[in-house]
Write a protein that holds these residues in place. Structure first.
Motif, PDB file in Angstrom:
ATOM      1  N   ASP A   1      25.963 -16.323 111.662  1.00 56.42           N
ATOM      2  CA  ASP A   1      26.127 -15.337 111.916  1.00 56.42           C
ATOM      3  C   ASP A   1      26.881 -14.529 111.088  1.00 56.42           C
ATOM      4  N   SER A   2      27.768 -15.053 110.273  1.00 54.85           N
ATOM      5  CA  SER A   2      29.064 -14.036 108.917  1.00 54.85           C
ATOM      6  C   SER A   2      27.579 -13.389 108.588  1.00 54.85           C
ATOM      7  N   VAL A   3      25.717 -13.732 108.090  1.00 55.23           N
ATOM      8  CA  VAL A   3      25.606 -12.468 107.474  1.00 55.23           C
ATOM      9  C   VAL A   3      24.314 -11.763 108.000  1.00 55.23           C
ATOM     10  N   GLU A   4      24.113 -12.285 109.320  1.00 56.19           N
ATOM     11  CA  GLU A   4      22.958 -11.463 110.264  1.00 56.19           C
ATOM     12  C   GLU A   4      23.302 -10.133 109.320  1.00 56.19           C
ATOM     13  N   GLY A   5      22.275  -9.205 110.045  1.00 55.10           N
ATOM     14  CA  GLY A   5      21.809  -8.468 109.851  1.00 55.10           C
ATOM     15  C   GLY A   5      22.581  -7.531 108.682  1.00 55.10           C
ATOM     16  N   ARG A   6      22.740  -8.168 107.768  1.00 56.91           N
ATOM     17  CA  ARG A   6      23.522  -8.239 106.272  1.00 56.91           C
ATOM     18  C   ARG A   6      22.392  -8.303 105.329  1.00 56.91           C
ATOM     19  N   PHE A   7      21.807  -9.671 105.942  1.00 59.32           N
ATOM     20  CA  PHE A   7      21.542 -10.284 103.644  1.00 59.32           C
ATOM     21  C   PHE A   7      19.513 -10.968 104.733  1.00 59.32           C
ATOM     22  N   THR A   8      18.551 -10.676 103.770  1.00 55.42           N
ATOM     23  CA  THR A   8      17.284 -10.814 104.486  1.00 55.42           C
ATOM     24  C   THR A   8      16.870 -12.119 103.502  1.00 55.42           C
ATOM     25  N   VAL A   9      16.557 -12.857 103.621  1.00 54.21           N
ATOM     26  CA  VAL A   9      15.500 -14.349 103.023  1.00 54.21           C
ATOM     27  C   VAL A   9      13.556 -13.645 103.267  1.00 54.21           C
ATOM     28  N   THR A  10      13.436 -14.173 102.182  1.00 53.97           N
ATOM     29  CA  THR A  10      12.507 -14.056 101.727  1.00 53.97           C
ATOM     30  C   THR A  10      11.935 -15.341 100.577  1.00 53.97           C
ATOM     31  N   ARG A  11      10.655 -15.360 101.106  1.00 53.33           N
ATOM     32  CA  ARG A  11       9.819 -16.163  99.923  1.00 53.33           C
ATOM     33  C   ARG A  11       8.503 -15.997  99.019  1.00 53.33           C
ATOM     34  N   SER A  12       7.580 -16.866  97.718  1.00 54.41           N
ATOM     35  CA  SER A  12       6.964 -16.644  97.393  1.00 54.41           C
ATOM     36  C   SER A  12       6.218 -17.857  96.834  1.00 54.41           C
ATOM     37  N   ASN A  13       5.321 -18.589  98.247  1.00 60.48           N
ATOM     38  CA  ASN A  13       5.367 -19.495  97.683  1.00 60.48           C
ATOM     39  C   ASN A  13       3.903 -19.691  95.817  1.00 60.48           C
ATOM     40  N   THR A  14       3.407 -18.578  96.581  1.00 56.38           N
ATOM     41  CA  THR A  14       2.286 -18.779  94.616  1.00 56.38           C
ATOM     42  C   THR A  14       3.647 -18.605  93.610  1.00 56.38           C
ATOM     43  N   ARG A  15       4.473 -18.369  94.121  1.00 58.46           N
ATOM     44  CA  ARG A  15       5.855 -18.450  92.535  1.00 58.46           C
ATOM     45  C   ARG A  15       7.075 -19.395  92.347  1.00 58.46           C
ATOM     46  N   ASP A  16       6.788 -20.329  93.797  1.00 51.71           N
ATOM     47  CA  ASP A  16       7.572 -21.087  93.940  1.00 51.71           C
ATOM     48  C   ASP A  16       9.446 -20.398  93.901  1.00 51.71           C
ATOM     49  N   ALA A  17       9.279 -19.448  94.646  1.00 55.64           N
ATOM     50  CA  ALA A  17      10.246 -18.363  94.570  1.00 55.64           C
ATOM     51  C   ALA A  17      11.032 -18.345  95.771  1.00 55.64           C
ATOM     52  N   VAL A  18      12.746 -18.152  95.571  1.00 55.75           N
ATOM     53  CA  VAL A  18      13.279 -17.291  97.221  1.00 55.75           C
ATOM     54  C   VAL A  18      13.816 -16.455  96.248  1.00 55.75           C
ATOM     55  N   TYR A  19      14.096 -15.686  97.778  1.00 57.89           N
ATOM     56  CA  TYR A  19      14.366 -14.075  97.249  1.00 57.89           C
ATOM     57  C   TYR A  19      15.895 -14.262  98.579  1.00 57.89           C
ATOM     58  N   LEU A  20      16.903 -13.188  97.763  1.00 57.87           N
ATOM     59  CA  LEU A  20      18.152 -13.124  99.399  1.00 57.87           C
ATOM     60  C   LEU A  20      18.398 -11.595  98.424  1.00 57.87           C
ATOM     61  N   ARG A  21      18.057 -11.222  99.406  1.00 52.90           N
ATOM     62  CA  ARG A  21      18.465  -9.827  99.634  1.00 52.90           C
ATOM     63  C   ARG A  21      20.163  -9.204 100.288  1.00 52.90           C
ATOM     64  N   MET A  22      20.662  -8.672  99.719  1.00 51.36           N
ATOM     65  CA  MET A  22      22.266  -8.614 100.799  1.00 51.36           C
ATOM     66  C   MET A  22      22.387  -7.605  99.952  1.00 51.36           C
ATOM     67  N   THR A  23      23.559  -6.951 101.702  1.00 48.70           N
ATOM     68  CA  THR A  23      23.866  -5.431 101.563  1.00 48.70           C
ATOM     69  C   THR A  23      24.801  -5.435 102.446  1.00 48.70           C
ATOM     70  N   ASN A  24      25.465  -4.672 101.799  1.00 51.43           N
ATOM     71  CA  ASN A  24      27.248  -4.586 102.672  1.00 51.43           C
ATOM     72  C   ASN A  24      28.249  -5.621 103.160  1.00 51.43           C
ATOM     73  N   LEU A  25      28.443  -5.745 101.170  1.00 50.87           N
ATOM     74  CA  LEU A  25      28.602  -6.783 100.666  1.00 50.87           C
ATOM     75  C   LEU A  25      30.458  -6.856 101.208  1.00 50.87           C
ATOM     76  N   THR A  26      31.115  -7.445 101.523  1.00 50.31           N
ATOM     77  CA  THR A  26      32.660  -8.062 101.349  1.00 50.31           C
ATOM     78  C   THR A  26      32.886  -8.520 100.727  1.00 50.31           C
ATOM     79  N   THR A  27      34.345  -8.673 100.299  1.00 48.81           N
ATOM     80  CA  THR A  27      34.770  -9.837  99.823  1.00 48.81           C
ATOM     81  C   THR A  27      35.201 -11.502 100.427  1.00 48.81           C
TER      82      THR A  27
END
Length: 114
Positions: free
Chosen positions: A61-87
């Motif tokens: 709940d604390s990050v819903e609407g601000r963070f986006t998680v994605t993945r690339s199976n071909t690269r064995d990688a996971v990403y986290l886009r974080m917006t509207n960051l707070t302290t």
């Protein structure tokens, strides 16, 4: 041995954005639900975002609407886009399977200033 390498953290002002990356070596993520965790000083590590093998994401709940998680199976990688960051987002960020089974990486520090 499986290694997790997180990167992309840094110092950002409140309201700013960052994109974190996690690369997994010596294993495949293709059938795994992958998660992003964070640990702030004095706090326990908490799961903030995860994505299953069908690419369905979910968030604390604390990050819903601000963070986006994605993945690339071909690269064995996971990403986290974080917006509207707070302290409150200041922490060391880690990736792992949703029920952690691999040794933790070193994490990547995210510091949000006013």
């Amino acid at each position: 041995q499986v290694q997790l390498v997180e990167s992309g953290g840094g110092l950002v002002q409140a309201g700013g954005s960052l994109r974190l990356s996690c690369v997994v070596s010596e294993s495949s993520i293709i059938f795994k639900t992958m998660g992003w965790y964070r640990q702030a000083p004095g706090n326990q590590r908490e799961l903030v975002a995860w994505i299953n093998h069908n690419n369905r994401p979910d968030y604390a709940d604390s990050v819903e609407g601000r963070f986006t998680v994605t993945r690339s199976n071909t690269r064995d990688a996971v990403y986290l886009r974080m917006t509207n960051l707070t302290t409150e987002d200041t922490a060391v960020y880690y990736c792992n399977t949703k029920s952690p089974v691999w040794p933790w990486g070193q994490g990547t520090q995210v510091t949000v200033s006013l």
